[in-house]
Design an enzyme around this catalytic site. Sequence first.
Site, PDB file in Angstrom:
ATOM      1  CD  GLU A 265      -2.866   1.186   0.146  1.00 18.51           C
ATOM      2  OE1 GLU A 265      -3.722   0.311   0.077  1.00 18.51           O
ATOM      3  OE2 GLU A 265      -2.758   2.100  -0.712  1.00 18.51           O
TER       4      GLU A 265
ATOM      5  CB  VAL B   5       1.072   3.899  -5.413  1.00 14.98           C
ATOM      6  CG1 VAL B   5       0.515   4.962  -6.354  1.00 14.98           C
ATOM      7  CG2 VAL B   5       1.797   2.831  -6.208  1.00 14.98           C
TER       8      VAL B   5
ATOM      9  CE  LYS C 181       5.690   7.122  -5.576  1.00 17.62           C
ATOM     10  NZ  LYS C 181       5.919   8.519  -5.178  1.00 17.62           N
TER      11      LYS C 181
HETATM   12  N1  HSE Z   1      10.049  10.648  -3.425  1.00 19.21           N
HETATM   13  C1  HSE Z   1       8.707  10.195  -3.347  1.00 19.21           C
HETATM   14  C2  HSE Z   1       7.786  11.374  -3.611  1.00 19.21           C
HETATM   15  C3  HSE Z   1       8.448   9.612  -1.976  1.00 19.21           C
HETATM   16  O1  HSE Z   1       8.240  12.505  -3.554  1.00 19.21           O
HETATM   17  O2  HSE Z   1       6.613  11.171  -3.876  1.00 19.21           O
HETATM   18  C4  HSE Z   1       7.138   8.897  -1.876  1.00 19.21           C
HETATM   19  O3  HSE Z   1       7.065   7.825  -2.743  1.00 19.21           O
END
Ligand code: HSE
Length: 443
Positions: free
Chosen positions: A132, A135, A208
């Site tokens: 979970e 993403v 993602k």
């Molecule tokens: N580096 C990622 C972001 C962290 O800024 O969304 C969370 O997945």
Amino acid sequence: MKSAPLIRIGICGLGTVGQGVWRHLTRVRGDLETRLGVRLELARASVRDLRKPRSVRLAPSRLTTDALEVATDPNIDIVCELIGGTTVARDVTLAALGCGKVVISANKALICGHGAEIFAMARKHGGHFLFEASVAGGIPIIKALREGLVANRFPLIYGILNGTCNYILTQMEEQDAPYTAVLGEAKRLGYAEADESLDVEGWDTAHKAAVLAYLAHRTWVKPSQMIVEGIDRITPADFKHAAALGYGIKLLAVIARDFATDELSVRVHPTLLPESHVVAKVSGVFNAVSVRGDVAGTTLYIGRGAGQDATSSAVISDLVDAVSLLKNDRRAFITARKESGPEQRAPGCRLAPLGHIRCRYYLRLKVSDEPGVLARIAAAMAAQKVSIASVIQSAQEPAGSASLVLTTHVSDERAMGATLARLARLGCVQEPPLLLRIGDFAD
Ligand code: HSE
């Protein structure tokens, strides 16, 4: 509670997220134990450096530098892989699943690169893999797709999936702040990946998007099969041009499936969204995911997409599911078996050629400010049947240069790629053009 079963948890990686999970789990453990009818023990954790100061206190006897030791410890039931990267994290995940354990991961790069192998390992050894937190941070988007919206097919999923980029874009737009200063701040706040190019070049969003595409369409799409463009060429001037046209700029993932042709496309790129669109108003580290379901219609999810607390919240939600799995709770079993159960493929879903993707475009060019330049640019576009919708010209440094911002009517990636190649050959075009897509998402 003494007679309640004891569930032991191991955490591999006590970085920002690992420490957050430890801290919040310590806080909510009593409540969860009552609700789940088990005793929970934060048994062990692996770290890279035993002497590094941490915000959580744990007995030295619980710490090791060997993540595999935690992953394969026969006393540990649930392994949280919070190391990041795809090397040690992959070894740890496969080793724990090979022992039939439940593995919880926030690692979207790992799932994108090795998801098929990981799910196969879980199936083979009766383990489970829960993700979970991989993403959209604190937004329960995985649960939404595979539980809440289980009755739906998904023609369109799009949204902001990277908190770092949204934070940077928001600061650049609202504060007129330079890109590098804002990136430094995002790192300090714990939003950015250890390698920030994953964020700003769009790869983290692509990872993602691959996870969401798999959940929605049972098809693994590699980043090399997507359009992936980052935010590193956007300037404060682009926000001003976009605003003049009535748009904001967001880094979006777009997962589109045409059920008539059964073609799927996944793309990640900065996108002009009408200022009135609710996703255009989502600012800072927040993520937003719009899901169009053929039964439910469009649902929209907004929340913190990065940071210690939001990600810990998602990991702990998986921990609760993991406990239910270990207790053989039927509901949680149904939830998890889609990935851990027999391999399922969407019949007939294939990838659309990227050149076929159609939208309107925004094109910014730095050109020589002299007679005939606009005509040559218009001719290059006309040669590819790209129709211009609007033109804004402004003076630019050094003297004799101009900034041209054009928008087009609907065209496609093939035609725009060929147009960019033609423009690059014109002597009057002084630097590589910036091409952005315009998002026309009718909900
Ligand atoms: N580096 C990622 C972001 C962290 O800024 O969304 C969370 O997945």
